[in-house]
Design an enzyme around this catalytic site. Structure first.
Site, short mmCIF file in Angstrom:
data_model
loop_
_atom_site.label_atom_id
_atom_site.label_comp_id
_atom_site.label_asym_id
_atom_site.label_seq_id
_atom_site.Cartn_x
_atom_site.Cartn_y
_atom_site.Cartn_z
N HIS A 103 -63.19 48.94 1.06
CA HIS A 103 -63.56 49.48 2.37
C HIS A 103 -65.02 49.18 2.73
CE1 HIS A 103 -62.77 51.55 5.95
NE2 HIS A 103 -62.13 52.61 5.48
N THR A 145 -50.04 39.88 -6.89
CA THR A 145 -49.44 40.33 -8.14
C THR A 145 -48.03 40.85 -7.86
OG1 THR A 145 -49.66 41.83 -10.04
CG2 THR A 145 -50.48 42.64 -7.93
#
Length: 530
Positions: free
Chosen positions: A501, A449
């Site tokens: 994560h 993006t």
């Protein structure tokens, strides 16, 4: 000798299709390459044309029935087969016409209207499994208004794309069953369409007199521009100059979305020497003022329903933040080498590939190379499973008036920079026109993006599930940097990688971003694969 009429070869992702409409009946003569039947799949409508001139002798798969790839749909005989029966048919046709003449038309209908063609259900397209329902955004035609074959009748807005519903033939809408703003499911009946109908005899005579015109009768030509009915209404409401609006429809036709964009940008206002108070109001503007009164008061408010696309964006972004253990790591890249390379070859690149050399091509290629080196970043989470992808399909976020969409570049590892740039330009144009296909926005393994085009210096991008990472580009800004013990002014860009994560360790995320930085600061490494 009879010839088989077969369905086209379907792509691997399409299992079967549905015979949507036969445009010829048994006994009708057919010219070579003339459209005979349409097959509707879950993605596109396929046209089947005559392999040669002749006569349609048999239909094997009726309308509404499913068919497989390359299945025989009907039989085409030689044209001479019909010629022998023509004389015999003349007498029976005369008798039928006499019988019809004796019948009294229904009250309130002319003889021509009573003898109009058969009626069809106008259905919503087949939605993919990922889309449950859509909203009828706009009806471009009214009941009784003349329509040409394949002319757009309505737009259906889903949470990903805008789908067009077109006329199955020449005729008119007999009834609208689902009004604007209502929700519909896949293949729901939207309206009833009558072939050969459309207005009174006087209206038909006018249509015949204006037949040479390329645009439909319901369109209006203003200067060099052609306006769709919904667009014409908005132009009148906002008192805009249609010649200043860029049309994205077929043949430059101005659509409702084009007018809404012009209103938002304020780029199509009329210029006049007369004060606005002295300008006489037209009937259209008076009607618009009556229908939509302005909000008065010192603290005005306006409440509008959230579009389905905006609802889906909100839902997915909140879901990503609630389900992913999301962290973001930052770095900065010196864009001097890329900018120098671009400045040196941009003219040659434009001549050779007919497209401009931008920055996104370098970032896509650098990201594709980094994804190969760090497969965890290119993986996705599916429940309790981890899916490792052996390819690099990178989504590129594109901003539109309707919201953010993410079309996907397939197999970026094998794409050239010119291919990347051309595809991204095409994605941008079609995204703003609402013409992107659903399959073009599914299946990405990573996303990029670019908030820098709007001036963003630094941001934290949100992951696009089920992907596990996203790269954020930002504004290029000159800053003083320490280079070999000296202070130099360099064009710098902050980069951000947000990652899940649960899947990606911090070490891998940081090294992934550093790899992109190194490839961009020394673009030769992209060619040498080092």
């Amino acid at each position: 000798m009879a010839t088989e009429i077969k369905a086209p070869s379907f792509p691997e992702s399409v299992a079967e299709g549905t015979v949507a409409a036969w445009h010829k009946k048994p006994g009708d003569s057919v010219e070579r390459d003339e459209l005979i039947v349409e097959i509707e799949t879950d993605k596109v409508v396929l046209e089947v044309v005559a392999p040669e001139a002749g006569t349609l002798s048999e239909i094997k798969v009726e309308e509404g029935e499913t068919c497989d790839s390359e299945q025989v749909l009907g039989m085409l005989g030689e044209a001479q087969e019909k010629a022998a029966d023509d004389k015999a048919d003349v007498k029976s046709e005369d008798q039928q016409s006499d019988a019809k003449a004796e019948r009294k038309p229904e009250a309130g209908k002319s003889e021509k209207q009573a003898a109009s063609g058969k009626k069809h259900d106008v259905k919503a397209p087949s939605f993919p499994e990922s889309i449950q329902e859509g909203t009828v955004a706009t009806w471009y035609k009214k009941v009784g208004e003349a329509v040409k074959r394949d002319e757009v009748l309505a737009d259906i807005e889903t949470d990903k794309v805008v789908l067009e519903v077109v006329a199955p033939g020449d005729g008119a809408l007999a009834e609208i069953k689902v009004e604007e703003g209502a929700q519909v499911e896949s293949e729901a009946v939207l309206a009833v369409f009558a072939e050969g109908a459309g207005g009174s005899d006087e209206g038909e005579a006018k249509a015949e007199a204006s037949e040479p015109k390329a645009e439909s009768d319901s369109d209006e030509k203003v200067g060099d521009k052609i306006l769709a009915p919904a667009a014409r209404k908005l132009v009148a409401e906002h008192d805009l100059d249609a010649n200043k609006i860029e049309g994205t429809g077929k043949g430059g036709r101005i659509l409702k979305e084009d007018v809404q964009k012009a209103v938002k940008q304020g780029s199509a206002k009329k210029t006049s020497d007369k004060p606005a108070a002295d300008k006489p109001a037209t009937d259209a503007t008076k009607a618009a003022a009556t229908a939509a009164p302005a909000v008065e008061g010192e603290r005005p408010e306006k409440r509008v329903p959230m579009s389905r696309l905006r609802q889906t964006i909100a839902k997915r972004l909140v879901q990503a933040q609630q389900t992913a253990a999301m962290l973001t790591t930052y770095n900065e890249v010196d864009m001097s080498a890329v900018m120098a390379l671009r400045g040196q070859y941009k003219d040659t690149f434009l001549k050779a590939h007919d497209t401009k050399l931008g920055f996104m091509g370098f970032f896509v290629k650098a990201a594709a190379e980094a994804l190969k080196r760090f497969p965890d970043v290119n993986a996705s989470i599916d429940g309790t499973d981890i899916v490792y992808h052996g390819y690099q399909d990178i989504g590129v976020a594109v901003s539109t008036d309707r919201g953010l969409v993410v079309p996907v570049l397939r197999d970026t590892d094998s794409m050239k920079i010119a291919d990347v740039e051309k595809t991204i330009v095409d994605f941008g144009k079609r995204a703003r026109a609402g013409k992107l296909g659903i399959d073009e926005m599914q299946g990405g393994t990573f996303t990029i993006t670019n908030g820098g085009i709007f001036g963003s210096l630094m941001s934290t991008p949100i992951i696009n599930p089920p992907q596990t990472a996203i790269l954020g580009m930002h504004k290029i800004q000159e800053r003083p940097m320490a280079v070999d013990g000296k202070v130099e002014i360099r064009p710098m860009m902050y980069l951000a990688v947000s990652y899940d994560h649960r899947m990606i360790d911090g070490k891998d995320a940081v090294q992934f971003l550093v790899t992109i930085k190194e490839l961009l600061e020394d673009p030769a490494r992209l060619l040498l694969d080092v």
